[in-house]
Design a protein around this motif. Structure first.
Motif, PDB file in Angstrom:
ATOM      1  N   ALA A   1       5.680   3.308   7.104  1.00 14.11           N
ATOM      2  CA  ALA A   1       5.533   2.410   5.643  1.00 14.11           C
ATOM      3  C   ALA A   1       5.786   0.849   6.136  1.00 14.11           C
ATOM      4  CB  ALA A   1       7.055   2.752   5.005  1.00 14.11           C
ATOM      5  N   VAL A   2       6.375   0.452   7.249  1.00 20.76           N
ATOM      6  CA  VAL A   2       6.335  -0.816   7.612  1.00 20.76           C
ATOM      7  C   VAL A   2       5.037  -1.164   8.040  1.00 20.76           C
ATOM      8  CG1 VAL A   2       7.288  -2.500   9.412  1.00 20.76           C
ATOM      9  CG2 VAL A   2       8.953  -0.883   8.199  1.00 20.76           C
ATOM     10  N   GLN A   3       4.159  -0.532   8.831  1.00 21.62           N
ATOM     11  CA  GLN A   3       2.833  -1.009   9.576  1.00 21.62           C
ATOM     12  C   GLN A   3       1.782  -0.912   8.210  1.00 21.62           C
ATOM     13  OE1 GLN A   3       1.521   1.958  12.064  1.00 21.62           O
ATOM     14  NE2 GLN A   3      -0.432   0.938  12.328  1.00 21.62           N
ATOM     15  N   GLN A   4       2.122  -0.130   7.054  1.00 22.39           N
ATOM     16  CA  GLN A   4       1.217  -0.114   6.181  1.00 22.39           C
ATOM     17  C   GLN A   4       1.488  -1.373   5.058  1.00 22.39           C
ATOM     18  OE1 GLN A   4      -1.369   2.461   5.039  1.00 22.39           O
ATOM     19  NE2 GLN A   4      -1.750   0.550   4.172  1.00 22.39           N
ATOM     20  N   TYR A   5       2.759  -1.682   5.140  1.00 22.74           N
ATOM     21  CA  TYR A   5       3.010  -2.891   4.358  1.00 22.74           C
ATOM     22  C   TYR A   5       2.388  -4.174   4.892  1.00 22.74           C
ATOM     23  CZ  TYR A   5       5.935  -6.935   2.765  1.00 22.74           C
ATOM     24  OH  TYR A   5       6.296  -8.239   2.374  1.00 22.74           O
ATOM     25  N   PHE A   6       2.274  -4.092   6.187  1.00 29.30           N
ATOM     26  CA  PHE A   6       1.808  -5.447   6.579  1.00 29.30           C
ATOM     27  C   PHE A   6       0.269  -5.412   6.800  1.00 29.30           C
ATOM     28  CE2 PHE A   6       6.013  -5.779   8.845  1.00 29.30           C
ATOM     29  CZ  PHE A   6       6.573  -7.122   8.609  1.00 29.30           C
ATOM     30  N   ILE A   7      -0.146  -4.400   6.757  1.00 29.34           N
ATOM     31  CA  ILE A   7      -1.768  -4.042   6.397  1.00 29.34           C
ATOM     32  C   ILE A   7      -2.056  -4.571   5.191  1.00 29.34           C
ATOM     33  CG2 ILE A   7      -3.502  -2.334   6.216  1.00 29.34           C
ATOM     34  CD1 ILE A   7      -2.365  -0.769   8.540  1.00 29.34           C
ATOM     35  N   ASN A   8      -1.225  -4.131   4.215  1.00 27.75           N
ATOM     36  CA  ASN A   8      -1.486  -4.524   2.854  1.00 27.75           C
ATOM     37  C   ASN A   8      -1.383  -5.998   2.672  1.00 27.75           C
ATOM     38  OD1 ASN A   8      -1.749  -1.866   2.180  1.00 27.75           O
ATOM     39  ND2 ASN A   8       0.169  -1.722   1.113  1.00 27.75           N
ATOM     40  N   LYS A   9      -0.458  -6.588   3.085  1.00 30.19           N
ATOM     41  CA  LYS A   9      -0.254  -8.038   3.153  1.00 30.19           C
ATOM     42  C   LYS A   9      -1.189  -8.769   3.779  1.00 30.19           C
ATOM     43  CE  LYS A   9       3.776 -11.226   3.834  1.00 30.19           C
ATOM     44  NZ  LYS A   9       5.168 -11.188   4.288  1.00 30.19           N
ATOM     45  N   LYS A  10      -1.874  -8.226   4.780  1.00 31.51           N
ATOM     46  CA  LYS A  10      -2.882  -8.873   5.386  1.00 31.51           C
ATOM     47  C   LYS A  10      -4.159  -8.976   4.764  1.00 31.51           C
ATOM     48  CE  LYS A  10      -5.681  -8.673   9.576  1.00 31.51           C
ATOM     49  NZ  LYS A  10      -6.091  -7.971  11.119  1.00 31.51           N
ATOM     50  N   LYS A  11      -4.448  -7.522   4.125  1.00 31.05           N
ATOM     51  CA  LYS A  11      -5.443  -7.510   3.266  1.00 31.05           C
ATOM     52  C   LYS A  11      -5.414  -8.414   1.967  1.00 31.05           C
ATOM     53  CE  LYS A  11      -6.568  -3.116   2.530  1.00 31.05           C
ATOM     54  NZ  LYS A  11      -6.506  -1.677   2.001  1.00 31.05           N
ATOM     55  N   LEU A  12      -4.184  -8.855   1.328  1.00 33.53           N
ATOM     56  CA  LEU A  12      -4.367  -9.566   0.279  1.00 33.53           C
ATOM     57  C   LEU A  12      -4.621 -11.018   0.781  1.00 33.53           C
ATOM     58  CD1 LEU A  12      -0.949  -8.563  -1.498  1.00 33.53           C
ATOM     59  CD2 LEU A  12      -3.419  -8.568  -2.325  1.00 33.53           C
ATOM     60  N   LYS A  13      -4.482 -11.400   1.841  1.00 36.68           N
ATOM     61  CA  LYS A  13      -4.483 -12.770   2.271  1.00 36.68           C
ATOM     62  C   LYS A  13      -5.891 -13.002   2.668  1.00 36.68           C
ATOM     63  CE  LYS A  13      -0.095 -13.804   4.678  1.00 36.68           C
ATOM     64  NZ  LYS A  13       0.420 -14.241   6.192  1.00 36.68           N
ATOM     65  N   THR A  14      -6.729 -12.029   2.952  1.00 37.54           N
ATOM     66  CA  THR A  14      -8.039 -11.990   3.435  1.00 37.54           C
ATOM     67  C   THR A  14      -8.756 -11.833   2.116  1.00 37.54           C
ATOM     68  OG1 THR A  14      -8.189  -9.956   3.963  1.00 37.54           O
ATOM     69  CG2 THR A  14      -7.737 -11.607   5.922  1.00 37.54           C
ATOM     70  N   ALA A  15      -8.602 -11.264   1.154  1.00 35.16           N
ATOM     71  CA  ALA A  15      -9.126 -10.930  -0.162  1.00 35.16           C
ATOM     72  C   ALA A  15      -9.573 -12.342  -0.555  1.00 35.16           C
ATOM     73  CB  ALA A  15      -8.306 -10.320  -1.194  1.00 35.16           C
ATOM     74  N   PRO A  16     -11.144 -12.110  -1.262  1.00 35.99           N
ATOM     75  CA  PRO A  16     -11.524 -13.331  -1.791  1.00 35.99           C
ATOM     76  C   PRO A  16     -10.742 -13.720  -3.122  1.00 35.99           C
ATOM     77  CG  PRO A  16     -13.046 -11.346  -2.015  1.00 35.99           C
ATOM     78  CD  PRO A  16     -11.874 -10.915  -1.362  1.00 35.99           C
TER      79      PRO A  16
END
Length: 225
Positions: free
Chosen positions: A210-225
């Protein structure tokens, strides 16, 4: 007796608590499998994101299964999605799961091993916070246990965090809802009377995922256009 590393006698001399040893073993496995699980989580997110496109293809080629399969394969290739990618981390962890199950049942050193006094007094048997004066019909349960509920809660949290990174695509897919809700509930019943050490391992795995997925989601939001 040959025992796996980090849960044997030598490790127990350094950390005289097998519950902590199991937690550290879980951390080690997550570190070793990090590249695989990271790729798998990204693949799962992509798989959920392309659900609307898959639905369009199913409607377009509903009378031609051969063309539907070809178009689906082409879509997977174009989007860089592996439909079986989400299963790989689970498959890789199953040998560890069964090895730990066998260890809890056969290794003498784990019999009566205490993790948290007054609650988890024996890692090789189910924990209990209250003994029922009767057996629950059909299920045969005779005690109230906390770890199965912790497992279920962490599994549902992990599923929720996974869905949060897909911009609502998963919520619109009833099959995905059944998978994310049905599977944890099914395993809750299967694991209810399992050794507490096994549930401790799986619960920790869920938390770390869950922690790993949370940071993946956070990274995805930062790189989203």
């Amino acid at each position: 007796t040959i025992t796996p590393p980090f849960v044997g006698k030598e490790f127990n001399k350094l950390i005289p608590n097998y519950g902590i040893a199991i937690i550290l073993l879980t951390l080690l496995i997550k570190v070793l499998l990090y590249p695989v699980t990271h790729k798998s989580m990204e693949s799962t997110g992509k798989m959920q994101t392309i659900q609307p496109k898959l639905k369009k293809l199913q409607e377009q080629y509903k009378s031609d299964p051969a063309k539907l399969n070809a178009a689906t394969a082409e879509l997977y290739k174009k989007e860089g999605v592996n439909p079986l990618g989400g299963c790989l981390p689970m498959l890789l962890q199953m040998p560890v799961f069964f090895a730990l199950y066998g260890l809890l049942n056969s290794y003498f050193g784990l019999r009566g091993a205490v993790f948290i006094p007054g609650w988890i007094d024996n890692l090789s048997s189910p924990e209990s916070v209250y003994t029922l004066p009767f057996a629950i019909p059909l299920l045969g349960w005779t005690a109230v246990r906390v770890l199965p509920f912790l497992y279920l809660g962490t599994q549902l949290v992990m599923s929720k965090i996974t869905q949060a990174g897909t911009a609502g695509a998963a919520q619109s897919n009833s099959q995905m809802k059944m998978l994310t809700l049905g599977m944890p509930i099914m395993f809750f019943f299967i694991l209810y009377d399992m050794p507490s050490g096994l549930l401790l391992y799986w619960t920790m795995t869920n938390l770390l995922s869950a922690v790993q997925q949370y940071f993946i989601n956070k990274k995805k939001l930062k790189t989203a256009p």
